[in-house]
Design a protein around this motif. Structure first.
Motif, PDB file in Angstrom:
ATOM      1  N   GLU A 427      40.275   0.119  28.345  1.00 40.41           N
ATOM      2  CA  GLU A 427      41.515  -0.360  27.733  1.00 40.41           C
ATOM      3  C   GLU A 427      41.290  -1.024  26.380  1.00 40.41           C
ATOM      4  O   GLU A 427      42.246  -1.454  25.730  1.00 40.41           O
ATOM      5  CB  GLU A 427      42.220  -1.332  28.691  1.00 40.41           C
ATOM      6  CG  GLU A 427      42.748  -0.642  29.951  1.00 40.41           C
ATOM      7  CD  GLU A 427      43.466  -1.578  30.895  1.00 40.41           C
ATOM      8  OE1 GLU A 427      43.440  -2.803  30.637  1.00 40.41           O
ATOM      9  OE2 GLU A 427      44.047  -1.098  31.882  1.00 40.41           O
ATOM     10  N   ASN A 428      40.040  -1.120  25.965  1.00 42.72           N
ATOM     11  CA  ASN A 428      39.736  -1.673  24.642  1.00 42.72           C
ATOM     12  C   ASN A 428      40.322  -0.736  23.580  1.00 42.72           C
ATOM     13  O   ASN A 428      39.917   0.422  23.476  1.00 42.72           O
ATOM     14  CB  ASN A 428      38.212  -1.785  24.480  1.00 42.72           C
ATOM     15  CG  ASN A 428      37.784  -2.348  23.136  1.00 42.72           C
ATOM     16  OD1 ASN A 428      38.555  -2.395  22.182  1.00 42.72           O
ATOM     17  ND2 ASN A 428      36.535  -2.755  23.036  1.00 42.72           N
ATOM     18  N   PRO A 429      41.291  -1.199  22.774  1.00 46.15           N
ATOM     19  CA  PRO A 429      41.930  -0.306  21.795  1.00 46.15           C
ATOM     20  C   PRO A 429      40.961   0.285  20.788  1.00 46.15           C
ATOM     21  O   PRO A 429      41.168   1.411  20.311  1.00 46.15           O
ATOM     22  CB  PRO A 429      42.971  -1.208  21.118  1.00 46.15           C
ATOM     23  CG  PRO A 429      42.570  -2.610  21.436  1.00 46.15           C
ATOM     24  CD  PRO A 429      41.864  -2.561  22.737  1.00 46.15           C
ATOM     25  N   GLU A 430      39.908  -0.454  20.435  1.00 44.17           N
ATOM     26  CA  GLU A 430      38.949   0.090  19.470  1.00 44.17           C
ATOM     27  C   GLU A 430      38.057   1.164  20.098  1.00 44.17           C
ATOM     28  O   GLU A 430      37.581   2.059  19.404  1.00 44.17           O
ATOM     29  CB  GLU A 430      38.106  -1.037  18.880  1.00 44.17           C
ATOM     30  CG  GLU A 430      38.893  -2.005  17.999  1.00 44.17           C
ATOM     31  CD  GLU A 430      39.604  -1.325  16.844  1.00 44.17           C
ATOM     32  OE1 GLU A 430      39.212  -0.200  16.456  1.00 44.17           O
ATOM     33  OE2 GLU A 430      40.584  -1.898  16.319  1.00 44.17           O
ATOM     34  N   ILE A 431      37.834   1.071  21.402  1.00 40.91           N
ATOM     35  CA  ILE A 431      37.101   2.133  22.102  1.00 40.91           C
ATOM     36  C   ILE A 431      37.950   3.399  22.124  1.00 40.91           C
ATOM     37  O   ILE A 431      37.466   4.516  21.868  1.00 40.91           O
ATOM     38  CB  ILE A 431      36.731   1.691  23.534  1.00 40.91           C
ATOM     39  CG1 ILE A 431      35.636   0.623  23.499  1.00 40.91           C
ATOM     40  CG2 ILE A 431      36.293   2.888  24.383  1.00 40.91           C
ATOM     41  CD1 ILE A 431      34.273   1.109  23.051  1.00 40.91           C
ATOM     42  N   LYS A 432      39.235   3.243  22.412  1.00 39.31           N
ATOM     43  CA  LYS A 432      40.138   4.395  22.388  1.00 39.31           C
ATOM     44  C   LYS A 432      40.146   5.050  21.010  1.00 39.31           C
ATOM     45  O   LYS A 432      40.083   6.283  20.881  1.00 39.31           O
ATOM     46  CB  LYS A 432      41.558   3.954  22.759  1.00 39.31           C
ATOM     47  CG  LYS A 432      41.722   3.483  24.196  1.00 39.31           C
ATOM     48  CD  LYS A 432      43.169   3.053  24.432  1.00 39.31           C
ATOM     49  CE  LYS A 432      43.386   2.555  25.851  1.00 39.31           C
ATOM     50  NZ  LYS A 432      44.787   2.120  26.088  1.00 39.31           N
ATOM     51  N   LYS A 433      40.225   4.219  19.968  1.00 43.91           N
ATOM     52  CA  LYS A 433      40.261   4.745  18.599  1.00 43.91           C
ATOM     53  C   LYS A 433      38.948   5.441  18.242  1.00 43.91           C
ATOM     54  O   LYS A 433      38.945   6.492  17.580  1.00 43.91           O
ATOM     55  CB  LYS A 433      40.545   3.597  17.622  1.00 43.91           C
ATOM     56  CG  LYS A 433      40.648   4.015  16.161  1.00 43.91           C
ATOM     57  CD  LYS A 433      41.077   2.846  15.290  1.00 43.91           C
ATOM     58  CE  LYS A 433      41.050   3.201  13.810  1.00 43.91           C
ATOM     59  NZ  LYS A 433      41.895   4.349  13.477  1.00 43.91           N
ATOM     60  N   LEU A 434      37.846   4.870  18.685  1.00 41.58           N
ATOM     61  CA  LEU A 434      36.535   5.456  18.411  1.00 41.58           C
ATOM     62  C   LEU A 434      36.433   6.860  18.993  1.00 41.58           C
ATOM     63  O   LEU A 434      35.928   7.782  18.339  1.00 41.58           O
ATOM     64  CB  LEU A 434      35.447   4.548  18.988  1.00 41.58           C
ATOM     65  CG  LEU A 434      33.986   4.984  18.850  1.00 41.58           C
ATOM     66  CD1 LEU A 434      33.609   5.200  17.385  1.00 41.58           C
ATOM     67  CD2 LEU A 434      33.070   3.941  19.482  1.00 41.58           C
ATOM     68  N   TYR A 435      36.950   7.043  20.214  1.00 37.21           N
ATOM     69  CA  TYR A 435      36.922   8.384  20.821  1.00 37.21           C
ATOM     70  C   TYR A 435      37.922   9.314  20.140  1.00 37.21           C
ATOM     71  O   TYR A 435      37.609  10.483  19.872  1.00 37.21           O
ATOM     72  CB  TYR A 435      37.203   8.291  22.323  1.00 37.21           C
ATOM     73  CG  TYR A 435      35.966   7.941  23.132  1.00 37.21           C
ATOM     74  CD1 TYR A 435      34.989   8.903  23.391  1.00 37.21           C
ATOM     75  CD2 TYR A 435      35.758   6.654  23.608  1.00 37.21           C
ATOM     76  CE1 TYR A 435      33.841   8.586  24.114  1.00 37.21           C
ATOM     77  CE2 TYR A 435      34.620   6.324  24.336  1.00 37.21           C
ATOM     78  CZ  TYR A 435      33.662   7.297  24.584  1.00 37.21           C
ATOM     79  OH  TYR A 435      32.527   6.984  25.287  1.00 37.21           O
ATOM     80  N   ASN A 436      39.100   8.800  19.843  1.00 40.52           N
ATOM     81  CA  ASN A 436      40.119   9.645  19.210  1.00 40.52           C
ATOM     82  C   ASN A 436      39.701  10.114  17.818  1.00 40.52           C
ATOM     83  O   ASN A 436      39.907  11.274  17.449  1.00 40.52           O
ATOM     84  CB  ASN A 436      41.446   8.885  19.108  1.00 40.52           C
ATOM     85  CG  ASN A 436      42.139   8.743  20.447  1.00 40.52           C
ATOM     86  OD1 ASN A 436      41.921   9.542  21.352  1.00 40.52           O
ATOM     87  ND2 ASN A 436      42.972   7.723  20.581  1.00 40.52           N
ATOM     88  N   ASP A 437      39.111   9.205  17.044  1.00 43.97           N
ATOM     89  CA  ASP A 437      38.809   9.508  15.644  1.00 43.97           C
ATOM     90  C   ASP A 437      37.429  10.108  15.417  1.00 43.97           C
ATOM     91  O   ASP A 437      37.202  10.747  14.383  1.00 43.97           O
ATOM     92  CB  ASP A 437      38.908   8.225  14.793  1.00 43.97           C
ATOM     93  CG  ASP A 437      40.311   7.665  14.732  1.00 43.97           C
ATOM     94  OD1 ASP A 437      41.240   8.332  15.247  1.00 43.97           O
ATOM     95  OD2 ASP A 437      40.489   6.557  14.195  1.00 43.97           O
ATOM     96  N   PHE A 438      36.504   9.898  16.365  1.00 45.16           N
ATOM     97  CA  PHE A 438      35.124  10.260  16.056  1.00 45.16           C
ATOM     98  C   PHE A 438      34.373  10.945  17.205  1.00 45.16           C
ATOM     99  O   PHE A 438      33.853  12.048  17.033  1.00 45.16           O
ATOM    100  CB  PHE A 438      34.372   8.998  15.632  1.00 45.16           C
ATOM    101  CG  PHE A 438      32.941   9.224  15.226  1.00 45.16           C
ATOM    102  CD1 PHE A 438      32.628   9.947  14.086  1.00 45.16           C
ATOM    103  CD2 PHE A 438      31.895   8.703  15.984  1.00 45.16           C
ATOM    104  CE1 PHE A 438      31.312  10.166  13.709  1.00 45.16           C
ATOM    105  CE2 PHE A 438      30.575   8.908  15.623  1.00 45.16           C
ATOM    106  CZ  PHE A 438      30.272   9.639  14.480  1.00 45.16           C
ATOM    107  N   LEU A 439      34.330  10.327  18.365  1.00 47.77           N
ATOM    108  CA  LEU A 439      33.475  10.841  19.439  1.00 47.77           C
ATOM    109  C   LEU A 439      34.075  12.003  20.221  1.00 47.77           C
ATOM    110  O   LEU A 439      33.343  12.826  20.777  1.00 47.77           O
ATOM    111  CB  LEU A 439      33.118   9.714  20.415  1.00 47.77           C
ATOM    112  CG  LEU A 439      32.154   8.654  19.890  1.00 47.77           C
ATOM    113  CD1 LEU A 439      32.023   7.522  20.900  1.00 47.77           C
ATOM    114  CD2 LEU A 439      30.782   9.256  19.590  1.00 47.77           C
TER     115      LEU A 439
END
Length: 458
Positions: A427-439
């Motif tokens: 639920e960490n928003p930056e983890i979500k963003k990291l997967y969406n934008d990069f990983l």
């Protein structure tokens, strides 16, 4: 001066031969007669640093010892003006190199801090045992000259995404079980050199420290618009084995060395004192975002059972697609030793185990070899109560204070977790963003390249 290994050493001039170090060594790597200087068997040593924590043979100004104190401090890699006792057991550090790097204006200097550091660093400045000091620590790191102050807790959240997905994949696809956690480099080294036949049981995940390093030099370089050539990544760790881990040839998947230097909690205190920073009065600051945002689950990695609890919070919801009924999974928390628990995943009973202290792992390993272990997932930490008791943490001089220190450090982490809005890694928003934008996705092509590795027998 006599050295036993490049990183963990016993000074023969200071060692009294009390053999307390031999008693706490989890792999019986310390040899010697009573009342005579001890030596470290480098073939067995896993660099956990528990010998450093327990050692009470120290140099007094009144001692008649051939090697000068300044020379001893130099050979240990300590800063010149630090006035503190020199104990017989020590780790050779990198703090001098980091101090020089901080003067270099042409390098983009990043620092990350492990969860256990924030509940121990204050002790070196006279604060009560276990004081939670993440805000003061972030402020002090900026004063030292780091360009970005990030957090290994984000790497811990990332580890849960990958490790939790790996466990579910093994459960559903018939993979090798039980699956071991791979966060602790001393444990990984022990497995490689003692039970190489069980390496397939080890998670392929890198540690949170190394995952974060790989992200800082790829995704981090992009968002900061910095050439990775110019990035120097320093990790502050409670562990004396992390330097060894960072030097492994496998830890270059960003195209560079993912973590350039590792210093311990004690060495960070040295740097702060050397710079004349008043840690006790400095105003608190936040970590830099986006790579400094973390969940409560990432925070509790620093205590025994914390990795397991964090994994279960996310694993339950990934597997059942439902919210976990109770977020505080106290049945996996505890002290040194081996404990087990069972988690109801509705259509499946997940059996988990937690090992705190390598001395307690041998019987378990033998049962796995004999096919008698029915556990699915096992957390192993080399140090007695996890990272909060790591070899690089501030020394607890009096044995009578040890239990209070470890208890307060754990309380600090769990209180921090309880007070955070986000308490689950997924639920960490930056983890979500990291997967969406990069990983992309956990266990995907890019994640596998940057965040996973293959461990090997040594």
């Amino acid at each position: 001066m006599e050295s036993s290994t490049s990183m963990i050493n016993i000074d023969g001039e200071l060692c009294t031969g009390c053999r307390r170090c031999a008693e706490v060594c989890p792999v019986d790597a310390i040899k010697g007669e009573q009342s005579k200087p001890q030596k470290i068997d480098t073939e067995k040593c896993v660099m956990c640093g528990q010998c450093i924590q327990i050692c009470n043979g120290y140099r007094s100004v009144y001692d008649n010892i051939p090697t000068s104190m300044s020379k001893e401090a130099f050979e240990r890699g300590m800063l010149d003006d630090i006035d503190e006792p020199l104990f017989a057991a020590y780790n050779k550090g990198q703090v001098k190199k980091v101090k020089e790097i901080l003067k270099n204006k042409d390098i983009f200097k990043i620092v990350q801090c492990a969860p256990a550091v924030r509940v121990a660093i204050g002790e070196d400045f006279g604060l009560p045992l276990g004081t939670l000091s993440f805000g003061k620590m972030a402020a002090a790191l900026r004063r030292l000259g780091f360009d970005k102050v990030y957090d290994t807790n984000l790497g811990a959240d990332l580890t849960i995404m990958e490790e939790g997905s790996e466990l579910i994949n093994r459960l559903m696809q018939g993979g090798v079980l039980p699956m071991f956690t791979s966060c602790c480099p001393a444990w990984v080294k022990y497995l490689e050199q003692t039970y190489p036949e069980l390496l397939p049981n080890l998670s392929s995940c890198k540690s949170p420290n190394q995952m974060a390093g790989a992200i800082f030099k790829t995704y981090g370089a992009d968002i900061n618009k910095i050439n990775p050539d110019k990035i120097y990544n320093v990790s502050v760790m409670p562990c004396t084995c992390k330097e060894f881990e960072s030097e492994r040839e496998e830890m270059h998947d960003s195209g560079y060395r993912d973590v350039d230097a590792v210093i311990t909690t004690r060495e960070l205190a040295q740097l702060i004192k050397d710079a004349g920073i008043d840690f006790t009065t400095i105003c608190e600051e936040e970590f830099d975002t986006p790579l400094g945002m973390y969940s409560g689950a990432g925070t509790i990695f620093g205590s025994t059972g914390g990795v397991m609890e964090a994994a279960l919070r996310t694993g339950y919801e990934l597997y059942t697609k439902k919210p976990i009924p109770k977020i505080d999974l106290t049945m996996v928390r505890g002290k040194e030793g081996f404990r087990t628990a069972e988690v109801d995943l509705e259509d499946f009973k997940l059996k988990v185990g937690v090992v705190s202290g390598l001395k307690h792992v041998k019987e378990l390993m033998e049962s796995i070899k004999e096919g008698k272990c029915d556990i699915h997932f096992i957390e192993v930490m080399a140090c007695p109560e996890g990272c909060i008791s790591g070899g690089g943490q501030p020394k607890v001089i009096f044995d009578s204070d040890r239990e209070e220190a470890y208890s307060n450090r754990k309380k600090g982490l769990y209180n921090h977790d309880a007070n955070l809005t986000c308490r689950k890694s997924h639920e960490n928003p930056e983890i979500k963003k990291l997967y969406n934008d990069f990983l992309g996705e956990p266990l995907g092509a890019k994640s596998n390249k940057l965040l996973h590795t293959k461990y090997k027998s040594s």
